[in-house]
Design an enzyme around this catalytic site. Structure first.
Site, PDB file in Angstrom:
ATOM      1  N   VAL A  17       0.860  -1.180   0.000  1.00 34.64           N
ATOM      2  CA  VAL A  17       0.000   0.000   0.000  1.00 34.64           C
ATOM      3  C   VAL A  17       0.896   1.229   0.000  1.00 34.64           C
ATOM      4  O   VAL A  17       1.922   1.262   0.691  1.00 34.64           O
ATOM      5  CB  VAL A  17      -0.900   0.025   1.256  1.00 34.64           C
ATOM      6  CG1 VAL A  17      -1.671   1.340   1.344  1.00 34.64           C
ATOM      7  CG2 VAL A  17      -1.856  -1.154   1.239  1.00 34.64           C
ATOM      8  N   GLN A 198       4.778   8.203   1.998  1.00 39.65           N
ATOM      9  CA  GLN A 198       5.164   7.637   0.707  1.00 39.65           C
ATOM     10  C   GLN A 198       6.597   7.099   0.731  1.00 39.65           C
ATOM     11  O   GLN A 198       7.444   7.594   1.488  1.00 39.65           O
ATOM     12  CB  GLN A 198       5.046   8.682  -0.396  1.00 39.65           C
ATOM     13  CG  GLN A 198       3.614   8.947  -0.859  1.00 39.65           C
ATOM     14  CD  GLN A 198       3.574   9.919  -2.011  1.00 39.65           C
ATOM     15  OE1 GLN A 198       3.877  11.092  -1.842  1.00 39.65           O
ATOM     16  NE2 GLN A 198       3.213   9.437  -3.194  1.00 39.65           N
ATOM     17  N   ASP A 199       6.852   6.111  -0.104  1.00 41.56           N
ATOM     18  CA  ASP A 199       8.190   5.544  -0.290  1.00 41.56           C
ATOM     19  C   ASP A 199       8.762   4.969   0.994  1.00 41.56           C
ATOM     20  O   ASP A 199       9.973   4.877   1.161  1.00 41.56           O
ATOM     21  CB  ASP A 199       9.155   6.602  -0.865  1.00 41.56           C
ATOM     22  CG  ASP A 199       8.664   7.172  -2.178  1.00 41.56           C
ATOM     23  OD1 ASP A 199       8.148   6.378  -3.005  1.00 41.56           O
ATOM     24  OD2 ASP A 199       8.783   8.394  -2.379  1.00 41.56           O
ATOM     25  N   ARG A 200       7.889   4.583   1.906  1.00 45.46           N
ATOM     26  CA  ARG A 200       8.283   3.992   3.184  1.00 45.46           C
ATOM     27  C   ARG A 200       9.130   4.936   4.047  1.00 45.46           C
ATOM     28  O   ARG A 200       9.845   4.495   4.936  1.00 45.46           O
ATOM     29  CB  ARG A 200       9.041   2.675   2.970  1.00 45.46           C
ATOM     30  CG  ARG A 200       8.165   1.539   2.408  1.00 45.46           C
ATOM     31  CD  ARG A 200       6.897   1.384   3.231  1.00 45.46           C
ATOM     32  NE  ARG A 200       6.159   0.150   2.949  1.00 45.46           N
ATOM     33  CZ  ARG A 200       5.093   0.074   2.150  1.00 45.46           C
ATOM     34  NH1 ARG A 200       4.691   1.150   1.492  1.00 45.46           N
ATOM     35  NH2 ARG A 200       4.456  -1.061   1.997  1.00 45.46           N
ATOM     36  N   MET A 201       9.061   6.243   3.773  1.00 44.97           N
ATOM     37  CA  MET A 201       9.756   7.228   4.598  1.00 44.97           C
ATOM     38  C   MET A 201       8.783   7.750   5.650  1.00 44.97           C
ATOM     39  O   MET A 201       8.399   8.922   5.685  1.00 44.97           O
ATOM     40  CB  MET A 201      10.306   8.359   3.726  1.00 44.97           C
ATOM     41  CG  MET A 201      11.364   7.885   2.750  1.00 44.97           C
ATOM     42  SD  MET A 201      12.833   7.213   3.580  1.00 44.97           S
ATOM     43  CE  MET A 201      13.577   8.724   4.192  1.00 44.97           C
TER      44      MET A 201
END
Length: 221
Positions: A17, A198-201
Site C-alpha cells: 500500500v 510515501q516511499d516507506r519514509m
C-alpha cells in the site's frame, strides 16, 4: 507435503500500500504523550474505525518467550494506559513475572499506529470496581465463568460454567467483581506515534521518559 508460497492463491510479496493519507511533524504533537494518544483515539473514533481502543498487547514469560493478543484499552491519563483481564490468565502470569509490557494500536485504515511500552502495575480495587459497574451483566457473568487460558475439554464445559454462574447470581441485583479479575496499568517509558508516508519514509515521533522528564525524538523509519 506443505504448500509452498507459489502454490497458494495469495501473492504476499505483491501486497503493498502507498501510504499517502497524512504526515506527522514535531509541531503537530500535543504537549504530553497521553494528550496525543487521546487525540488519535478521538480521531479514530470519529473516522468510524471498528473498536478504535483495540490494542495488541505483547508480554513475555520469565524465559523471554513472547506472546501477543488483542485487548481493549479502558483507561487513559497521565499515569498510564489501563486494560482489564483475568488475573489468572497467561498474560497476567507474564506481567506478574516481568512487570513489563508493550501495546500497539493498529489504526490501519488511517495508516497510523501508536505504541506504548513500559512497566506495569495492578490498578486498585476501587478503580476496578468503578469500571466493573459499567460492564454489561453478560460480560460480568462471563468473567466469573471462564477459567481464562486454561485447557477445557470442549465448548460444553464453558456453556455449563456460564449456566451455573447464571443460576448462582440469578437473584443478585448486582454481580460482584470476581477476586481473580481486575485491571493492569502500563506506565509508559516510551510512546511512539507512527504515520505512514510515501516511499516507506514514514514519520515516527517518540515521547521518551528520561529521568523525570519527557523528550520528543524522531526515529528513522
Amino acid at each position: 507435503m506443505p504448500e509452498t508460497q507459489s502454490e497458494t492463491n495469495i501473492a504476499l510479496p505483491a501486497m503493498r500500500v502507498s501510504y499517502e493519507q497524512g504526515s506527522l511533524a514535531e509541531i503537530d504533537l500535543a504537549g504530553s504523550w497521553h494528550e496525543q494518544l487521546g487525540l488519535w483515539l478521538d480521531e479514530a473514533t470519529r473516522a468510524g474505525l471498528a473498536e478504535p481502543n483495540a490494542m495488541v498487547l505483547a508480554t513475555a514469560d520469565p524465559q523471554g518467550r513472547p506472546s501477543s493478543r488483542t485487548v481493549l484499552a479502558k483507561g487513559l491519563d497521565a499515569r498510564g494506559l489501563v486494560f482489564f483481564t483475568n488475573y489468572t490468565s497467561n498474560k497476567s502470569h507474564d506481567l506478574k513475572a516481568t512487570r513489563y509490557a508493550s501495546a500497539t494500536f493498529p489504526w490501519l485504515a488511517m495508516q497510523r499506529q501508536a505504541t506504548v511500552r513500559g512497566t506495569v502495575e495492578k490498578v486498585d480495587a476501587a478503580e476496578t470496581a468503578e469500571y466493573w459497574r459499567t460492564r454489561p451483566r453478560g460480560s460480568q457473568l462471563g468473567s466469573w465463568a471462564s477459567p481464562q487460558s486454561r485447557v477445557v475439554r470442549d465448548r460444553s464445559v464453558l456453556d455449563s460454567a456460564l449456566a451455573n454462574i447464571n443460576r448462582q447470581f440469578a437473584d443478585a441485583e448486582r454481580v460482584p467483581v470476581p477476586p481473580h479479575w481486575g485491571g493492569w496499568r502500563i506506565r509508559p517509558e516510551m510512546v511512539e506515534f507512527w504515520q505512514g508516508r510515501q516511499d516507506r519514509m514514514h514519520d515516527r515521533l517518540r515521547y521518551h521518559l528520561v529521568g523525570d522528564n519527557w523528550q520528543v525524538e524522531r526515529l528513522a523509519p
